[in-house]
Design an enzyme around this catalytic site. Structure first.
Site, PDB file in Angstrom:
ATOM      1  N   GLU A   1     -11.318   3.116   5.987  1.00 43.42           N
ATOM      2  CA  GLU A   1     -10.304   4.027   6.558  1.00 43.42           C
ATOM      3  C   GLU A   1     -11.068   5.081   7.356  1.00 43.42           C
ATOM      4  OE1 GLU A   1      -8.165   6.341   3.624  1.00 43.42           O
ATOM      5  OE2 GLU A   1      -6.556   6.892   5.028  1.00 43.42           O
TER       6      GLU A   1
ATOM      7  N   ASP B   1       1.764   3.939   2.927  1.00 43.01           N
ATOM      8  CA  ASP B   1       0.707   4.769   2.320  1.00 43.01           C
ATOM      9  C   ASP B   1       1.296   5.951   1.537  1.00 43.01           C
ATOM     10  OD1 ASP B   1      -1.905   5.300   1.663  1.00 43.01           O
ATOM     11  OD2 ASP B   1      -2.558   5.898   3.665  1.00 43.01           O
ATOM     12  N   ASP B   2       1.617   7.028   2.235  1.00 43.03           N
ATOM     13  CA  ASP B   2       2.191   8.223   1.603  1.00 43.03           C
ATOM     14  C   ASP B   2       3.364   8.676   2.475  1.00 43.03           C
ATOM     15  OD1 ASP B   2      -0.018   8.958  -0.521  1.00 43.03           O
ATOM     16  OD2 ASP B   2      -1.075   8.454   1.332  1.00 43.03           O
TER      17      ASP B   2
ATOM     18  N   HIS C   1       1.238   4.888  -2.334  1.00 42.47           N
ATOM     19  CA  HIS C   1       0.869   5.786  -3.438  1.00 42.47           C
ATOM     20  C   HIS C   1       2.162   6.462  -3.881  1.00 42.47           C
ATOM     21  CE1 HIS C   1      -3.476   5.492  -2.387  1.00 42.47           C
ATOM     22  NE2 HIS C   1      -2.977   5.284  -1.170  1.00 42.47           N
TER      23      HIS C   1
ATOM     24  N   HIS D   1      -9.624   0.988  -1.266  1.00 41.38           N
ATOM     25  CA  HIS D   1      -9.586   1.582   0.071  1.00 41.38           C
ATOM     26  C   HIS D   1     -11.011   1.502   0.624  1.00 41.38           C
ATOM     27  CE1 HIS D   1      -5.811   3.201  -1.288  1.00 41.38           C
ATOM     28  NE2 HIS D   1      -5.644   4.002  -0.248  1.00 41.38           N
TER      29      HIS D   1
ATOM     30  N   HIS E   1       0.866  -1.192   0.000  1.00 44.11           N
ATOM     31  CA  HIS E   1       0.000   0.000   0.000  1.00 44.11           C
ATOM     32  C   HIS E   1       0.897   1.235   0.000  1.00 44.11           C
ATOM     33  CE1 HIS E   1      -3.885   1.978   1.774  1.00 44.11           C
ATOM     34  NE2 HIS E   1      -3.171   2.873   1.108  1.00 44.11           N
TER      35      HIS E   1
END
Ligand code: HPA
Ligand code: ZN
Length: 354
Positions: A220, A298-299, A39, A217, A37
């Site tokens: 969340e 994630d980021d 991005h 997703h 996961h």
């Protein structure tokens, strides 16, 4: 010797003062892992943002790297997304996407990430006039170079932006047609509340018919109902986040029995206020319930850490044992879109670590 720390009543240390938690953090760092996961646009570090802005003569509303980092304070997902889409404006040429992807791959190589499944947001680029081919071309060149140069394998997952109409997602799937032999799956990201998975039933069906893997997703910020929709209407192979599934016992039971992989993102959850405090993070509970949870970043540029930083954060805050950490590393390969043989080889490699 016994030392008091905020998260445990007591922690034993060895003669050099190394705590058990330090040892577990080092153990997690040493293990081979997969990231499921991530991005790629969320790995844009402020330093690279400035380099690209200068190279492309793009204006950005920040004067310094420090000013950018100071702006990374969010109270929810939408707060973050507003700045995430703004950050993307510096990505314009194939070389920009190559540099972005290469920087991430080089960074996580040092975290012993051996395989990575990368999301990208084509609509974040096509909506501002950057061609689909420009974005994917740069990303794919970096992925093949990493395979050649340091043996890191990867999959590419194209996400649809859920705040836009389904028609935009369908157009994106059409734009992807010439690249489908190099795209492994589709995902669903961006603003979750008010944009349930049911909105994307048709485009996911079309993606499934093209043999693509499916991720979304859900849970969340959205309710357990969104997770049910992702399972029953989109027929996902993997659930991104999924935290709010824990509010529904029947759903948990189903996720366990289907061995659905949850791509959990601890530092993201903290930064986006999905949890108030890392000690309240549900990761340990997920493992105890038998859910196939994994750890992901994630980021990472926006949320303060890459793969091993996420492991360090949960090990520090939660009562994870060595077996839990091994399970998390194994789950990252079990939940990947690698072949069964490749997964078996990675699991065997993890078993060699003590
Ligand atoms: N959630 C939803 N959409 C996203 C995220 C996220 O954490 N990161 C990038 N797009
Ligand atoms: Zn995400």
């Amino acid at each position: 010797m016994v030392v008091a720390v905020p998260y445990l009543l007591e922690v034993t240390t060895d003669a050099k003062g190394v705590t058990l938690k330090d040892q577990l953090i080092a153990y997690a760092a040493s293990l081979p892992k997969a990231e499921l996961h991530l991005h790629i646009e969320g790995s844009l570090e402020p330093e690279l943002m400035f380099t690209l802005a200068q190279r492309n003569h793009t204006d950005i509303p920040f004067k310094s790297v420090e000013e950018v980092r100071a702006a990374y304070s969010f109270s929810n997902l939408q707060d973050f997304l507003d700045i995430y889409y703004q950050g993307m404006s510096v990505l314009n040429t194939e070389e920009d996407f190559f540099d972005l992807t290469m920087a991430y791959l080089n960074r996580v190589r040092t975290d012993n990430v051996r395989h990575t499944e990368i999301f990208f947001d084509p609509q974040g680029h096509t909506e501002r006039g950057v061609a689909f081919d420009t974005a994917i071309g740069g990303i794919l060149t970096a992925l093949s170079l990493a395979k050649k140069q340091f043996g890191m394998t990867s999959k590419l997952i194209m996400c649809f932006l859920r705040h836009l109409p389904e028609e935009g997602a369908i157009n994106t799937l059409h734009a992807a047609e010439p690249w489908l032999d190099r795209i492994d799956g589709v995902g669903l990201d961006s603003s979750e509340l008010g944009h349930p998975p049911s909105k994307f039933e048709r485009v996911f069906k079309a993606a499934r018919e093209r043999g693509l893997k499916l991720a979304a997703h859900a849970g969340e910020e959205g309710p357990p109902d969104y997770v049910y929709e992702a399972l029953d209407l989109l027929h996902i192979d993997r659930l991104d986040h999924g935290n709010r599934s824990l509010e529904d016992d029947a759903l948990v039971k189903r996720l366990v029995s289907e061995q659905m992989t949850l791509t959990v993102c601890p530092l993201s959850n903290l930064k986006l206020c999905v949890v108030d405090d890392m000690t309240a993070h549900p990761l340990k509970k997920m493992l105890d319930l038998g859910l196939r949870a994994t750890v992901n970043s994630d980021d990472p540029s926006y949320f303060g850490g890459y793969m091993n930083d996420n492991f360090a954060a949960v090990i520090t805050a939660l009562d994870l044992c060595q077996d839990d950490i091994k399970t998390l590393a194994k789950n990252s390969f079990r939940g990947s879109f690698l072949s069964e043989g490749e997964i078996r080889a990675h699991l065997a490699a993890i078993d060699l670590f003590q």
